[in-house]
Design a protein around this motif. Structure first.
Motif, PDB file in Angstrom:
ATOM      1  N   CYS A 211       0.821  -1.219   0.000  1.00 36.46           N
ATOM      2  CA  CYS A 211       0.000   0.000   0.000  1.00 36.46           C
ATOM      3  C   CYS A 211       0.852   1.266   0.000  1.00 36.46           C
ATOM      4  CB  CYS A 211      -0.931   0.008   1.219  1.00 36.46           C
ATOM      5  SG  CYS A 211      -2.323  -1.129   1.076  1.00 36.46           S
ATOM      6  N   GLN A 212       2.008   1.218   0.634  1.00 36.97           N
ATOM      7  CA  GLN A 212       2.829   2.430   0.721  1.00 36.97           C
ATOM      8  C   GLN A 212       3.437   2.828  -0.626  1.00 36.97           C
ATOM      9  OE1 GLN A 212       6.117   1.635   3.478  1.00 36.97           O
ATOM     10  NE2 GLN A 212       6.039  -0.519   2.906  1.00 36.97           N
ATOM     11  N   ASP A 213       3.382   1.913  -1.617  1.00 37.39           N
ATOM     12  CA  ASP A 213       3.930   2.224  -2.934  1.00 37.39           C
ATOM     13  C   ASP A 213       2.855   2.418  -4.002  1.00 37.39           C
ATOM     14  OD1 ASP A 213       6.575   2.030  -2.035  1.00 37.39           O
ATOM     15  OD2 ASP A 213       6.629  -0.137  -2.381  1.00 37.39           O
ATOM     16  N   ALA A 214       1.594   2.488  -3.591  1.00 37.38           N
ATOM     17  CA  ALA A 214       0.498   2.510  -4.569  1.00 37.38           C
ATOM     18  C   ALA A 214       0.647   3.641  -5.586  1.00 37.38           C
ATOM     19  CB  ALA A 214      -0.840   2.627  -3.846  1.00 37.38           C
ATOM     20  N   ASP A 215       0.914   4.855  -5.124  1.00 39.45           N
ATOM     21  CA  ASP A 215       1.009   5.993  -6.044  1.00 39.45           C
ATOM     22  C   ASP A 215       2.217   5.869  -6.960  1.00 39.45           C
ATOM     23  OD1 ASP A 215      -1.268   7.104  -4.965  1.00 39.45           O
ATOM     24  OD2 ASP A 215      -0.178   8.358  -3.521  1.00 39.45           O
ATOM     25  N   VAL A 216       3.361   5.497  -6.398  1.00 37.34           N
ATOM     26  CA  VAL A 216       4.576   5.340  -7.200  1.00 37.34           C
ATOM     27  C   VAL A 216       4.394   4.226  -8.224  1.00 37.34           C
ATOM     28  CG1 VAL A 216       7.029   4.746  -7.137  1.00 37.34           C
ATOM     29  CG2 VAL A 216       6.063   6.228  -5.375  1.00 37.34           C
ATOM     30  N   VAL A 280      -3.464   0.076  10.768  1.00 35.08           N
ATOM     31  CA  VAL A 280      -3.270   0.586   9.405  1.00 35.08           C
ATOM     32  C   VAL A 280      -4.630   0.918   8.803  1.00 35.08           C
ATOM     33  CG1 VAL A 280      -2.400   0.091   7.099  1.00 35.08           C
ATOM     34  CG2 VAL A 280      -1.193  -0.803   9.099  1.00 35.08           C
ATOM     35  N   SER A 281      -4.721   2.077   8.175  1.00 29.28           N
ATOM     36  CA  SER A 281      -5.972   2.483   7.535  1.00 29.28           C
ATOM     37  C   SER A 281      -5.641   3.220   6.243  1.00 29.28           C
ATOM     38  CB  SER A 281      -6.781   3.402   8.457  1.00 29.28           C
ATOM     39  OG  SER A 281      -6.167   4.677   8.560  1.00 29.28           O
ATOM     40  N   PRO A 282      -6.610   3.363   5.339  1.00 29.37           N
ATOM     41  CA  PRO A 282      -6.332   4.085   4.089  1.00 29.37           C
ATOM     42  C   PRO A 282      -5.834   5.508   4.311  1.00 29.37           C
ATOM     43  CG  PRO A 282      -8.402   2.886   3.921  1.00 29.37           C
ATOM     44  CD  PRO A 282      -7.971   2.794   5.357  1.00 29.37           C
ATOM     45  N   LYS A 283      -6.201   6.113   5.439  1.00 28.00           N
ATOM     46  CA  LYS A 283      -5.788   7.479   5.723  1.00 28.00           C
ATOM     47  C   LYS A 283      -4.492   7.565   6.517  1.00 28.00           C
ATOM     48  CE  LYS A 283     -10.504   9.339   5.637  1.00 28.00           C
ATOM     49  NZ  LYS A 283     -11.551  10.078   6.394  1.00 28.00           N
ATOM     50  N   ASP A 284      -4.032   6.431   7.050  1.00 29.91           N
ATOM     51  CA  ASP A 284      -2.830   6.444   7.868  1.00 29.91           C
ATOM     52  C   ASP A 284      -2.020   5.175   7.626  1.00 29.91           C
ATOM     53  OD1 ASP A 284      -0.847   6.767   9.716  1.00 29.91           O
ATOM     54  OD2 ASP A 284      -2.125   6.556  11.490  1.00 29.91           O
ATOM     55  N   LEU A 285      -0.967   5.307   6.808  1.00 29.45           N
ATOM     56  CA  LEU A 285      -0.085   4.176   6.520  1.00 29.45           C
ATOM     57  C   LEU A 285       1.243   4.303   7.261  1.00 29.45           C
ATOM     58  CD1 LEU A 285      -0.608   3.872   2.645  1.00 29.45           C
ATOM     59  CD2 LEU A 285      -1.685   2.504   4.454  1.00 29.45           C
ATOM     60  N   SER A 286       1.291   5.183   8.259  1.00 28.65           N
ATOM     61  CA  SER A 286       2.550   5.452   8.951  1.00 28.65           C
ATOM     62  C   SER A 286       3.037   4.260   9.766  1.00 28.65           C
ATOM     63  CB  SER A 286       2.397   6.668   9.872  1.00 28.65           C
ATOM     64  OG  SER A 286       1.426   6.420  10.885  1.00 28.65           O
TER      65      SER A 286
END
Length: 318
Positions: A211-216, A280-286
């Motif tokens: 999920c942390q790489d979705a945009d890239v 972990v949530s769609p708004k917080d992947l920290s």
């Protein structure tokens, strides 16, 4: 260990900050450390405990005593196979890693490890795996290509399917089945179910990690569930996959007629799964790394401890 612990020197090798070259031995040690960081050797904790669960359950079935030589060879085979897989993954994906800010400091991108060194290391790891398989039995050696194939396919999967996580799961599912065959020399449906549980477990938390790489991934053309269906869809898929994982763990326990310790371990596993998905949530992947490393590392080790306690309570001896 942070990425800054060993920085690339002028020759592309790894040198310790503030120490200079330190002579050939220290230079070689730096290369070894860089390679171990490349393959993230500590992540062996994820699949290895489940290979042990299957191997010890097989020992219980065969003789009710631990086959230490087989267990040692299973350990060597597992670590070597995973080392080969990670090195091959990094080699194949180095161009993709260079385009992703999160992975741009990986050793093959920065030059801390050369491609040649990675190829040599992965080849040596593969040779060790095959040697361990041969030492276990001719059947294990004959089946070794089946274990290796998905390890090589996985890094390419993100180029042709939106579900590379499933390929990763298949690669990991082999471990318990292989460990059982290594001890007994025959197939086990219970080990197969345990393998499916491990595969779905690892595939499920890989969905979270991706999920942390979705945009890239969308920008550079890498395919994955988060890139195709969004972070929310990936997290829902991960939750559903881990529900399946838990059901498979229950099925394994029923097939093996496990005792109270196994079921206590599943209660702890359920709590860990709930924690992992709650942070972990769609708004917080920290806190993805906490879910990926801490929670899942705990699941593997904890379930192994409870499984071992169960086997010991039912008569497994050293």
């Amino acid at each position: 260990m942070s990425d800054a612990a060993f920085l690339p020197g002028p020759s592309g090798g790894a040198t310790a900050p503030g120490r200079g070259s330190g002579g050939p031995q220290q230079h070689d040690l730096g290369h070894v450390r860089a390679f171990l960081r490349l393959v993230v050797i500590e992540h062996s904790v994820f699949a290895l405990p489940f290979a042990y669960i299957a191997a010890l359950a097989a020992c219980f079935e065969v003789s009710r005593s631990v086959h230490w030589a087989d267990l040692a060879l299973v350990t060597v085979a597992m670590v070597a196979a995973r080392t080969f897989a990670m090195a091959a993954n990094r080699i194949i994906d180095r161009a993709i890693d260079a385009r992703n800010p999160r992975t741009a400091r990986r050793e093959l991108v920065t030059g801390a490890v050369s491609v040649r060194a990675a190829v040599v290391g992965s080849t040596m790891a593969l040779a060790v795996f095959l040697a361990a398989a041969a030492a276990l039995s001719w059947l294990c050696l004959a089946l070794a290509p089946i274990a290796v194939a998905p390890l090589v396919v996985y890094p390419y999967a993100k180029r042709f399917t939106d579900f590379p996580h499933a390929v990763l799961g298949i690669a990991q599912a082999v471990a318990p089945v292989g460990a059982w065959i290594a001890v007994t020399g025959h197939w086990s449906w219970a080990a197969f179910v345990l393998g499916l549980a491990v595969g779905s477990w690892i595939g499920g938390f890989d969905l979270i990690y991706a999920c942390q790489d979705a945009d890239v991934d969308r920008r550079i053309g890498v395919r994955s569930v988060p890139a195709r269906f969004g972070v929310r869809g990936a997290l829902i898929g991960s939750t559903a996959t881990h529900v399946v994982t838990f059901a498979l763990f229950v099925t394994y326990g029923l097939m093996q007629d496990t005792g109270a310790w196994w079921w206590a371990g599943l209660a702890v596993t359920a709590a860990a799964f709930c924690y992992e998905h709650a942070i972990v949530s769609p708004k917080d992947l920290s806190r993805v790394n906490r879910a990926f490393l801490t929670a899942n590392g705990f699941v593997g080790i904890a379930l192994f401890v409870f499984a071992l306690a169960d086997l010991l309570s039912r008569g497994l001896s050293a």
